[in-house]
Enzyme design. Structure first.
Site, mmCIF file in Angstrom:
data_model
loop_
_atom_site.group_PDB
_atom_site.id
_atom_site.type_symbol
_atom_site.label_atom_id
_atom_site.label_comp_id
_atom_site.label_asym_id
_atom_site.label_seq_id
_atom_site.Cartn_x
_atom_site.Cartn_y
_atom_site.Cartn_z
ATOM 1 N N ALA A 126 4.033 8.721 9.948
ATOM 2 C CA ALA A 126 3.351 7.588 9.433
ATOM 3 C C ALA A 126 3.809 6.693 8.972
ATOM 4 O O ALA A 126 4.712 6.635 8.023
ATOM 5 C CB ALA A 126 2.138 7.884 9.073
ATOM 6 N N ALA A 128 2.962 2.567 7.349
ATOM 7 C CA ALA A 128 2.026 1.628 6.993
ATOM 8 C C ALA A 128 2.598 0.357 6.301
ATOM 9 O O ALA A 128 3.963 0.348 6.151
ATOM 10 C CB ALA A 128 0.929 2.122 6.035
ATOM 11 N N SER A 129 1.864 -0.591 5.968
ATOM 12 C CA SER A 129 2.370 -1.780 5.404
ATOM 13 C C SER A 129 3.113 -1.386 3.934
ATOM 14 O O SER A 129 3.677 -2.609 3.325
ATOM 15 C CB SER A 129 1.247 -3.034 5.177
ATOM 16 O OG SER A 129 0.287 -2.352 4.684
ATOM 17 N N ALA A 131 3.884 1.848 2.673
ATOM 18 C CA ALA A 131 4.681 2.835 2.521
ATOM 19 C C ALA A 131 4.911 3.695 4.076
ATOM 20 O O ALA A 131 4.282 3.339 4.901
ATOM 21 C CB ALA A 131 4.192 4.109 1.598
ATOM 22 N N ASP A 282 -11.021 4.016 1.742
ATOM 23 C CA ASP A 282 -10.143 3.763 2.826
ATOM 24 C C ASP A 282 -10.322 4.715 3.796
ATOM 25 O O ASP A 282 -9.360 5.166 4.626
ATOM 26 C CB ASP A 282 -8.894 3.472 2.354
ATOM 27 C CG ASP A 282 -8.097 2.908 3.302
ATOM 28 O OD1 ASP A 282 -8.668 2.005 3.998
ATOM 29 O OD2 ASP A 282 -6.805 2.553 3.401
#
Length: 517
Positions: A126, A128-129, A131, A282
């Site tokens: 994965a 993300a912005s 990590a 989230d």
């Protein structure tokens, strides 16, 4: 120089995607309207404004993508078309090189990678912005997930945030609508969330707290944090095996009760909000999985705890009363609660606010979730609220965002789920516990240590008070006696006046009767 170059790049992206036209269209001054028409000559701006804004944020990089995600939750501030388009921003961004991730891990622990992990998967699972995540195995055989912060994030964030604050100040000074949208407050809110997510130790503590809170519910699994392998830029946690909740058909084929799963999601949300006042904020499908292991079959798996919401006891009680009044269609009580809490001015007419709330909510009751858009309900409530100058409370923004996520999750799992009827018994039980004997007993137990310390001291404190202040006590008693005598004289005077007034009325009545006859 770098800051200026970054500023010019942002200006270029704004021109490339026509964001200048989007900003100038909010001004009504004829000169600015003419300027907008001149600047748009020769440019193709046929794409919808929301799409152009989303593509511009994607072009500007991870920080602006994250800003768009946070901004998409403020449906009280944005037009629906822009909010819907920003909600399409995805967490997946291109991963950074694995060598950089390994260097970050080795620097954080001061040891080579082989000394920490028996096996480390170089391909991230994965990205993300903020990590990215790699799977690994410890030397004792435990499977773990390793979350590594993107390198050099803080300097980039500080520069971009400084530019955002500058642009927000311009918008707020130049536009009346801009002042209503509160851009500087939005940027400050984004600043807080972003800095919280940059500290992975904070995320680990959030996860540990949620894990303790949910331990007795048997509905959700939360990974264990391995604290000896947690740093501010590296987080090692238990690896969870599950199926993404978005793969509904795969879950159905495995024998998972989808309707029960939808109800459990609502129960988890309302438990975290109203029982604990500490909730996972989230909860989009990328962070939710379902376990298929025999021991935990059908349970939720929660991931990514960088953003959590907290509520005070006052917030919880106020929200519970609002929800309960909504479910009972007691719109007058909802209006009264808004006024009592100070969300609307005290001079607001209850009947007018009640009528506005009824017009928004009444059409949506007694429908399955597939016919209800909670986002639309909230949006119409916000639009109606502007008429009454309702102030949106910052502590409830994350709750609104999470409630929208719950709606999307429920719609994906069971379109026939009635969110209202599922939540109503839970809320009514919670409210009963807040005012019943159980609440009294819990408060008594909470105050017991204080009472246990105070009660043995009472005789000594009373004795010391009586010995040290006898004169003051006599003075107080004399003053009370004088006040009592003065009150008695005043009361006697009032009685005499009333008696004389009644006697005068009777005499006048007698005189009128004699005179008329």
């Amino acid at each position: 120089m770098r800051r200026w170059l970054r500023g010019w790049f942002i200006v270029w992206v704004m021109l490339r995607y026509g964001l200048d036209e989007l900003v100038l269209s909010g001004f009504r001054h004829p000169v600015l309207a003419a300027l907008r028409r001149v600047l748009t000559i020769g440019r193709d701006l046929s794409a919808p404004r929301g799409q152009r804004l989303r593509e511009a944020l994607e072009r500007l990089g991870p920080i602006f993508v994250k800003f768009g995600q946070v901004l998409s939750t403020r449906r009280d501030l944005l037009p629906p078309d822009i909010a819907d388009e920003l909600a399409r921003l995805q967490d997946r961004v291109p991963p950074f090189p694995t060598e950089v991730a390994i260097a970050t891990i080795e620097r954080a622990f001061g040891r080579p990678l082989q000394a920490i992990f028996a096996h480390f998967e170089r391909e991230p699972v994965a990205s993300a912005s903020i990590a990215q995540v790699h799977f690994a195995t410890l030397h004792d055989g435990r499977e773990v997930a390793v979350k590594v912060l993107r390198p050099n994030m803080l300097p980039v964030i500080e520069k971009d945030l400084a530019l955002m604050r500058t642009m927000a100040g311009w918008v707020e000074r130049l536009s009346h609508d801009g002042r209503r949208l509160k851009p500087r407050e939005v940027v400050a809110e984004f600043d807080k969330y972003l800095h919280d997510e940059l500290d992975l130790l904070r995320e680990a503590s959030n996860a540990a707290q949620l894990r303790r809170n949910m331990a007795g519910l048997d509905l959700v699994l939360i990974p264990e944090m391995y604290w000896d392998l947690c740093r501010s830029d590296v987080l090692v946690m238990e690896r969870m095996h599950g199926v993404p909740i978005s793969q509904v058909q795969r879950l159905r084929d495995a024998g998972v009760d989808i309707k029960r799963l939808a109800r459990d999601g609502v129960t988890i949300f309302f438990t975290q909000v109203f029982r604990d006042g500490f909730f996972h904020a989230d909860m989009h499908p990328g962070n939710i999985q379902v376990s298929l292991a025999p021991q935990t079959f059908g349970r939720y798996i929660s991931l990514d705890f960088g953003i959590v919401g907290t509520l005070t006891q006052f917030d919880k009680e106020y929200l519970a009363q609002n929800f309960t009044a909504f479910f009972r269609r007691d719109y007058k009580r909802v209006a009264e609660l808004h006024i009592e809490s100070g969300w609307v001015p005290a001079n607001t007419r209850v009947d007018e606010l009640e009528s506005a709330i009824r017009a928004v909510c009444e059409p949506y009751f007694d429908r399955p979730l597939k016919e209800i858009s909670l986002g639309l309900v909230l949006m119409r409530l916000f639009q109606a609220s502007r008429r009454f100058n309702v102030e949106i409370q910052p502590q409830l923004v994350l709750l609104q965002k999470t409630l929208l996520n719950i709606e999307g999750l429920g719609r994906e799992l069971d379109p026939d789920l009635d969110l209202w009827s599922t939540a109503k018994p839970f809320l009514e039980t919670w409210m009963a516990e807040q005012v019943g004997p159980k609440k009294f007993w819990n408060q008594l137990k909470a105050e017991a240590p204080h009472y246990a310390k105070l009660i043995p001291e009472l005789p000594r404190l009373l004795h010391a008070y009586l010995r040290q202040r006898p004169t003051d006590l006599r003075h107080e008693i004399d003053r009370l006696v004088q006040e009592q005598r003065r009150t008695q004289r005043l009361l006697a005077m009032v009685i005499y006046v009333l008696f004389g007034f009644v006697a005068g009325l009777l005499a006048m009545q007698w005189w009128l009767r004699v005179y008329l006859w």
